[in-house]
Design a protein around this motif. Structure first.
Motif, PDB file in Angstrom:
ATOM      1  N   MET A  90       0.762  -1.272  -0.029  1.00  0.00           N
ATOM      2  CA  MET A  90       0.056   0.010   0.088  1.00  0.00           C
ATOM      3  C   MET A  90       0.835   1.257  -0.069  1.00  0.00           C
ATOM      4  N   LYS A  91       1.969   1.365   0.761  1.00  0.00           N
ATOM      5  CA  LYS A  91       2.836   2.373   0.737  1.00  0.00           C
ATOM      6  C   LYS A  91       3.344   2.754  -0.708  1.00  0.00           C
ATOM      7  N   MET A  92       3.792   1.721  -1.590  1.00  0.00           N
ATOM      8  CA  MET A  92       4.438   1.741  -2.779  1.00  0.00           C
ATOM      9  C   MET A  92       3.043   2.059  -3.658  1.00  0.00           C
ATOM     10  N   LEU A  93       1.747   2.218  -3.369  1.00  0.00           N
ATOM     11  CA  LEU A  93       0.581   1.996  -4.091  1.00  0.00           C
ATOM     12  C   LEU A  93       0.623   1.042  -5.234  1.00  0.00           C
ATOM     13  N   ASN A  94       0.826  -0.216  -4.808  1.00  0.00           N
ATOM     14  CA  ASN A  94       0.657  -1.354  -5.806  1.00  0.00           C
ATOM     15  C   ASN A  94      -0.439  -1.986  -5.287  1.00  0.00           C
ATOM     16  N   GLY A  95      -1.347  -1.694  -6.146  1.00  0.00           N
ATOM     17  CA  GLY A  95      -2.862  -2.255  -5.952  1.00  0.00           C
ATOM     18  C   GLY A  95      -2.746  -3.659  -6.421  1.00  0.00           C
ATOM     19  N   GLY A  96      -2.108  -4.054  -7.396  1.00  0.00           N
ATOM     20  CA  GLY A  96      -1.824  -5.299  -7.792  1.00  0.00           C
ATOM     21  C   GLY A  96      -1.626  -6.354  -6.855  1.00  0.00           C
ATOM     22  N   GLU A  97      -0.415  -5.995  -6.165  1.00  0.00           N
ATOM     23  CA  GLU A  97      -0.083  -6.751  -4.896  1.00  0.00           C
ATOM     24  C   GLU A  97      -1.031  -6.967  -3.755  1.00  0.00           C
ATOM     25  N   ALA A  98      -1.754  -5.848  -3.481  1.00  0.00           N
ATOM     26  CA  ALA A  98      -2.514  -5.559  -2.352  1.00  0.00           C
ATOM     27  C   ALA A  98      -3.696  -6.611  -2.649  1.00  0.00           C
ATOM     28  N   SER A  99      -4.100  -6.594  -4.050  1.00  0.00           N
ATOM     29  CA  SER A  99      -5.327  -7.448  -4.381  1.00  0.00           C
ATOM     30  C   SER A  99      -4.824  -8.969  -4.301  1.00  0.00           C
ATOM     31  N   SER A 100      -3.847  -9.482  -4.682  1.00  0.00           N
ATOM     32  CA  SER A 100      -3.349 -10.745  -4.373  1.00  0.00           C
ATOM     33  C   SER A 100      -3.408 -11.268  -2.692  1.00  0.00           C
ATOM     34  N   ILE A 101      -2.751 -10.142  -2.083  1.00  0.00           N
ATOM     35  CA  ILE A 101      -2.811 -10.489  -0.647  1.00  0.00           C
ATOM     36  C   ILE A 101      -4.339 -10.759  -0.035  1.00  0.00           C
ATOM     37  N   LEU A 102      -5.367  -9.712  -0.580  1.00  0.00           N
ATOM     38  CA  LEU A 102      -6.495  -9.914  -0.202  1.00  0.00           C
ATOM     39  C   LEU A 102      -7.410 -11.287  -0.417  1.00  0.00           C
ATOM     40  N   LEU A 103      -6.839 -11.708  -1.928  1.00  0.00           N
ATOM     41  CA  LEU A 103      -7.343 -13.197  -2.274  1.00  0.00           C
ATOM     42  C   LEU A 103      -6.697 -14.083  -1.473  1.00  0.00           C
ATOM     43  N   VAL A 104      -5.517 -14.064  -1.076  1.00  0.00           N
ATOM     44  CA  VAL A 104      -5.331 -15.169  -0.029  1.00  0.00           C
ATOM     45  C   VAL A 104      -5.966 -14.953   1.404  1.00  0.00           C
ATOM     46  N   PHE A 105      -6.054 -13.742   1.768  1.00  0.00           N
ATOM     47  CA  PHE A 105      -6.711 -13.629   2.995  1.00  0.00           C
ATOM     48  C   PHE A 105      -8.153 -14.093   3.064  1.00  0.00           C
ATOM     49  N   LEU A 106      -8.852 -14.107   1.760  1.00  0.00           N
ATOM     50  CA  LEU A 106     -10.121 -14.493   1.684  1.00  0.00           C
ATOM     51  C   LEU A 106      -9.985 -16.021   1.587  1.00  0.00           C
ATOM     52  N   ALA A 107      -9.219 -16.592   1.130  1.00  0.00           N
ATOM     53  CA  ALA A 107      -8.776 -18.118   1.157  1.00  0.00           C
ATOM     54  C   ALA A 107      -8.512 -18.745   2.510  1.00  0.00           C
ATOM     55  N   LEU A 108      -8.073 -17.938   3.211  1.00  0.00           N
ATOM     56  CA  LEU A 108      -7.800 -18.118   4.681  1.00  0.00           C
ATOM     57  C   LEU A 108      -9.096 -18.391   5.528  1.00  0.00           C
ATOM     58  N   VAL A 109      -9.988 -17.326   5.451  1.00  0.00           N
ATOM     59  CA  VAL A 109     -11.244 -17.389   6.063  1.00  0.00           C
ATOM     60  C   VAL A 109     -12.078 -18.541   5.637  1.00  0.00           C
ATOM     61  N   LEU A 110     -12.148 -18.736   4.313  1.00  0.00           N
ATOM     62  CA  LEU A 110     -12.710 -19.933   3.882  1.00  0.00           C
ATOM     63  C   LEU A 110     -12.375 -21.240   4.333  1.00  0.00           C
ATOM     64  N   LEU A 111     -11.042 -21.418   4.580  1.00  0.00           N
ATOM     65  CA  LEU A 111     -10.219 -22.558   5.197  1.00  0.00           C
ATOM     66  C   LEU A 111     -10.719 -22.585   6.603  1.00  0.00           C
ATOM     67  N   ALA A 112     -10.829 -21.412   7.315  1.00  0.00           N
ATOM     68  CA  ALA A 112     -11.397 -21.517   8.748  1.00  0.00           C
ATOM     69  C   ALA A 112     -12.955 -21.960   8.823  1.00  0.00           C
ATOM     70  N   ASP A 113     -13.525 -21.615   7.954  1.00  0.00           N
ATOM     71  CA  ASP A 113     -15.066 -21.918   7.769  1.00  0.00           C
ATOM     72  C   ASP A 113     -15.197 -23.192   7.544  1.00  0.00           C
ATOM     73  N   ALA A 114     -14.474 -24.028   6.764  1.00  0.00           N
ATOM     74  CA  ALA A 114     -14.386 -25.392   6.254  1.00  0.00           C
ATOM     75  C   ALA A 114     -14.047 -26.190   7.341  1.00  0.00           C
ATOM     76  N   LEU A 115     -13.084 -25.726   8.107  1.00  0.00           N
ATOM     77  CA  LEU A 115     -12.516 -26.601   9.340  1.00  0.00           C
ATOM     78  C   LEU A 115     -13.478 -26.375  10.452  1.00  0.00           C
ATOM     79  N   SER A 116     -14.154 -25.198  10.660  1.00  0.00           N
ATOM     80  CA  SER A 116     -15.222 -25.380  11.613  1.00  0.00           C
ATOM     81  C   SER A 116     -16.516 -26.305  11.631  1.00  0.00           C
ATOM     82  N   ASN A 117     -16.779 -26.424  10.100  1.00  0.00           N
ATOM     83  CA  ASN A 117     -17.929 -27.435   9.984  1.00  0.00           C
ATOM     84  C   ASN A 117     -17.511 -28.855  10.001  1.00  0.00           C
TER      85      ASN A 117
END
Length: 279
Positions: free
Chosen positions: A245-272
């Motif tokens: 974000m400090k380097m204003l690189n939105g593409g890298e931030a987008s990839s990080i957010l996608l990984v973060f979403l995958a981690l939340v989905l993983l936690a939900d699957a583990l809970s179920n």
């Protein structure tokens, strides 16, 4: 008793006026709170703000897929998972004995007079006070403190999560154990059983699913908190996001957010999966 005739069946909900009154009261109370918080959603749709938001979001596409960055992203993801898992494990070790000591359903002194009545009256409030103190200070504050003491890296985040989440887990564990049917545990205690046996055979069979589900949910929250604490130097995805974000690189931030979403989905699957396993 004869069935009610059609003319006697109510044609409207008798609680409609009461619900409407409570709704209006809630709105009246919420209005000054929203004003105090300067909540003005219409400002988002102003022409100038819309163009700024659109330009900012456009910078997130496409996500960054360069091999060098993906290697950094993979390392940061593992670091975040390790931080969240280690912090939650330490929080569990803190929470279990405090919840055990603070649960009224496991109090031997409550089933009748005895020599331990005075000790129980001191231990239970003390355990609950410790839990309140632990969860009162946000993990980000602990992270700032431990970063100063230990330096940059995930160790500060682990300790910060352990302290704050230990208080949260202990409080909810105690409430879950007390909200279930406590008669089996009481019967075991009255029969001379120990508190650990009363917990294992009287309370856990009815609460294991809820306890496991809440623990996994807290681990999911720890993953999110690990990302936030990365902005103050605790490492992981948060630190990588801060750099992007400090380097204003939105593409890298987008990839990080996608990984973060995958981690939340993983936690939900583990809970179920855990709920099905403990069913």
């Amino acid at each position: 008793m004869s069935p009610a005739r059609p003319s006697e069946v109510p044609t409207h909900d008798p609680q409609t006026r009461a619900r409407l009154g409570w709704t209006l009261l809630a709105l009246l109370l919420a209005w000054p709170v929203l004003r105090l918080a300067e909540f003005q959603p219409a400002a988002l749709f102003a022409p100038g703000n819309l163009s700024v938001i659109g330009g900012f979001l456009a910078g997130f596409l496409p996500p960054e897929t360069a091999p060098a960055f993906l290697a950094l992203l993979g390392r940061a993801t593992l670091e975040t998972l390790a931080m969240a898992t280690a912090g939650t494990a330490l929080a569990f070790l803190i929470a279990v004995p405090l919840a055990f000591a603070g649960t009224r359903a496991l109090s031997v002194s409550r089933i009748g007079p005895g020599p331990g009545r005075g000790i129980g009256a001191v231990v239970r409030p003390s355990a609950r006070l410790v839990l309140m103190v632990l969860r009162a200070i946000p993990e980000i504050v602990w992270a700032l403190l431990f970063v100063r003491a230990l330096g940059l890296g995930p160790a500060a985040g682990v300790l910060a999560l352990a302290i704050t989440y230990g208080g949260m887990l202990g409080k909810v564990y105690a409430e879950i154990l007390e909200s279930t049917d406590t008669r089996p545990a009481r019967a075991l205690l009255e029969g001379g059983s120990g508190r650990i046996a009363a917990l294992c055979y009287g309370l856990l069979p009815n609460t294991a699913q809820e306890l496991a589900s809440y623990t996994v949910y807290r681990w999911e929250c720890a993953v999110r908190a690990s990302v936030v604490m990365g902005f103050v130097g605790a490492g992981g995805l948060g630190q990588l996001m801060d750099q992007s974000m400090k380097m204003l690189n939105g593409g890298e931030a987008s990839s990080i957010l996608l990984v973060f979403l995958a981690l939340v989905l993983l936690a939900d699957a583990l809970s179920n999966a855990l709920r099905r396993l403990l069913a």
